[in-house]
Write a protein that holds these residues in place. Structure first.
Motif, mmCIF file in Angstrom:
data_model
loop_
_atom_site.group_PDB
_atom_site.id
_atom_site.type_symbol
_atom_site.label_atom_id
_atom_site.label_comp_id
_atom_site.label_asym_id
_atom_site.label_seq_id
_atom_site.Cartn_x
_atom_site.Cartn_y
_atom_site.Cartn_z
ATOM 1 N N THR A 1 52.917 20.799 116.309
ATOM 2 C CA THR A 1 51.851 21.599 115.691
ATOM 3 C C THR A 1 51.699 22.879 116.479
ATOM 4 O O THR A 1 51.982 22.932 117.671
ATOM 5 N N GLU A 2 51.230 23.932 115.788
ATOM 6 C CA GLU A 2 50.910 25.175 116.485
ATOM 7 C C GLU A 2 49.799 24.896 117.482
ATOM 8 O O GLU A 2 48.903 24.115 117.208
ATOM 9 N N SER B 1 46.111 25.100 116.043
ATOM 10 C CA SER B 1 45.673 24.302 114.889
ATOM 11 C C SER B 1 44.260 23.794 115.111
ATOM 12 O O SER B 1 43.772 23.728 116.233
ATOM 13 N N ARG C 1 41.442 26.492 104.782
ATOM 14 C CA ARG C 1 42.822 27.011 104.928
ATOM 15 C C ARG C 1 42.852 28.494 104.600
ATOM 16 O O ARG C 1 43.534 29.275 105.270
ATOM 17 N N ASP D 1 46.769 31.728 109.217
ATOM 18 C CA ASP D 1 47.985 31.207 109.846
ATOM 19 C C ASP D 1 47.752 29.947 110.668
ATOM 20 O O ASP D 1 48.699 29.256 111.028
ATOM 21 N N ARG D 2 46.527 29.682 110.992
ATOM 22 C CA ARG D 2 46.278 28.448 111.763
ATOM 23 C C ARG D 2 46.467 27.245 110.858
ATOM 24 O O ARG D 2 46.035 27.253 109.717
ATOM 25 N N GLN D 3 47.041 26.206 111.435
ATOM 26 C CA GLN D 3 47.217 24.982 110.662
ATOM 27 C C GLN D 3 45.895 24.212 110.644
ATOM 28 O O GLN D 3 45.271 24.012 111.695
ATOM 29 N N VAL D 4 45.454 23.809 109.448
ATOM 30 C CA VAL D 4 44.218 23.019 109.332
ATOM 31 C C VAL D 4 44.617 21.589 109.005
ATOM 32 O O VAL D 4 45.201 21.320 107.962
ATOM 33 N N ILE D 5 44.351 20.691 109.933
ATOM 34 C CA ILE D 5 44.730 19.287 109.737
ATOM 35 C C ILE D 5 43.504 18.512 109.291
ATOM 36 O O ILE D 5 42.547 18.368 110.051
ATOM 37 N N THR E 1 48.352 12.792 107.834
ATOM 38 C CA THR E 1 47.951 13.196 109.187
ATOM 39 C C THR E 1 48.714 12.404 110.233
ATOM 40 O O THR E 1 48.719 11.175 110.203
ATOM 41 N N ILE F 1 46.771 19.942 119.911
ATOM 42 C CA ILE F 1 45.621 20.460 119.168
ATOM 43 C C ILE F 1 44.526 20.874 120.149
ATOM 44 O O ILE F 1 44.139 20.107 121.018
#
Ligand code: NDP
Ligand code: OXD
Length: 319
Positions: free
Chosen positions: A3-4, A7, A24, A29-33, A40, A47
């Motif tokens: 993951t970035e 995130s 989102r 650009d951020r990953q939203v988990i 998941t 994170i």
């Protein structure tokens, strides 16, 4: 897992599934988990940020690199009461969308009691045209316990409506046109208060503070048939058995409650059935998803730019 670093994890205990797209969109650009999603991963290492309500206790073990914890709510008792609290800064949610809603609720409740709305509701059901007179706001002394973000906005708006307003808080506040009391001056504050508004956080110090002993200290002479108690802080600060008894014996003339010792309120609670009780299901001030996403994104931006995070929780005082 790759993951970035930037995130953010959305906790499952506050269902944001319908709003994930808003997150989102705002996080770009951020990953939203979203933990609601089947996909998941179990391993959330890497994170740095999480937005939580009352997360599964195992969640923090899955995030060894967590740097900042964001609360979905303005209150953080749900986070601080857990057995495990990660050793990272906790940021609570503060936003005009929530503050304005709370003040709407507080002003509405004060006006409902002032203008005897329940009496007119009953008359309407009976097709009964009966005019009664009621005092104006300036004849009512309202006292707000809790002069934080929400309390400060509420006292100012109550004042604009004309109420005679005072406020009480742990530390003394200076507010133009409003009498303020600190923790040591509770007696004097209650003695002048005819309509009491609770906007306190839930902490060990505030647990059960709204009880019979306190209600008995409120001003008994009121132009609306007895002192009124209004609470939208947290249910744990009130003793519902005392509220019920005080409504029965007239120590309280009416209540408005948005929060309860146990939520949802039990179907068989006597509180439901008092004519002079207005109940709402913890909806006084909701956390709006878009506002929350913008707020968290802005705070992360500040953090990454080396600026201070805002609205940090003080673990010692518990709010
Ligand atoms: P803040 O942290 O900004 O303010 C809390 C206030 O309570 C402060 O004035 C603080 O005093 C006072 N206080 C805390 N402990 C004590 C104590 N022991 N004695 C006297 N005063 C005390 O919180 P907010 O105003 O943002 O929110 C208040 C609460 O409202 C939240 O914690 C949450 O529980 C509840 N809430 C309810 C919602 C609903 O929908 N029903 C929605 C959002 C929040 P001091 O100023 O001296 O620090
Ligand atoms: C909050 C709440 O704390 O909604 O924000 O209760």
């Amino acid at each position: 897992m790759s993951t970035e670093l930037s995130s953010i994890v959305l906790d499952i205990s506050y269902d944001l599934s319908d709003d994930v797209d808003k997150f989102r969109g705002i996080f770009g650009d951020r990953q939203v988990i979203n933990l609601q999603e089947q996909s998941t991963p179990a391993d959330l290492s890497g994170i740095r940020y999480a937005l939580v309500w009352k997360p599964d206790p195992g969640l923090y073990d899955r995030m060894p690199d967590l740097e900042v914890l964001f609360s979905v709510g303005a209150g953080v008792d749900h986070i601080l009461e857990m057995d495990v609290i990660p050793d990272v800064p906790i940021v609570r949610f503060v936003d005009p969308s929530l503050t304005n809603r709370m003040s709407e609720w507080v002003c509405l409740q004060c006006l409902l009691h002032l203008r005897r709305q329940r009496y007119y509701d009953a008359n309407q059901r009976e097709h009964n045209w009966e005019q009664v007179s009621h005092p104006e706001a300036g004849e009512l002394r309202v006292g707000v316990m809790g002069l934080g973000v929400l309390g400060l906005d509420a006292v100012r708006k109550l004042k604009v409506l004309g109420f005679d307003v005072a406020g009480w808080s742990r530390t003394k506040k200076q507010i133009d046109g409003i009498d303020t009391y600190d923790a040591s001056q509770l007696g004097g504050f209650l003695d002048r208060t005819q309509m009491l508004v609770g906007l306190l956080p839930s902490t060990p110090d505030t647990e059960g503070i709204f009880n019979r002993d306190l209600f008995k200290l409120l001003a008994t002479q009121t132009p609306i048939g007895g002192p009124v108690f209004i609470n939208a802080g947290r249910g744990k600060s009130q003793v519902e058995a005392d509220i019920i008894d005080c409504l029965k014996d007239g120590t309280l003339g009416g209540v408005s409650l948005d929060v309860f010792e146990t939520e949802p309120l039990a179907e068989d609670s006597p509180l439901w059935d008092f004519e002079n009780a207005y109940l709402t299901p913890h909806t006084a001030a909701e956390s709006n998803a878009s506002a929350m996403a913008k707020y968290v994104s802005n705070q992360i931006g500040r953090y990454e730019a080396g600026q201070d995070l805002e609205n940090l929780v003080n673990r010692e005082s518990g709010y």
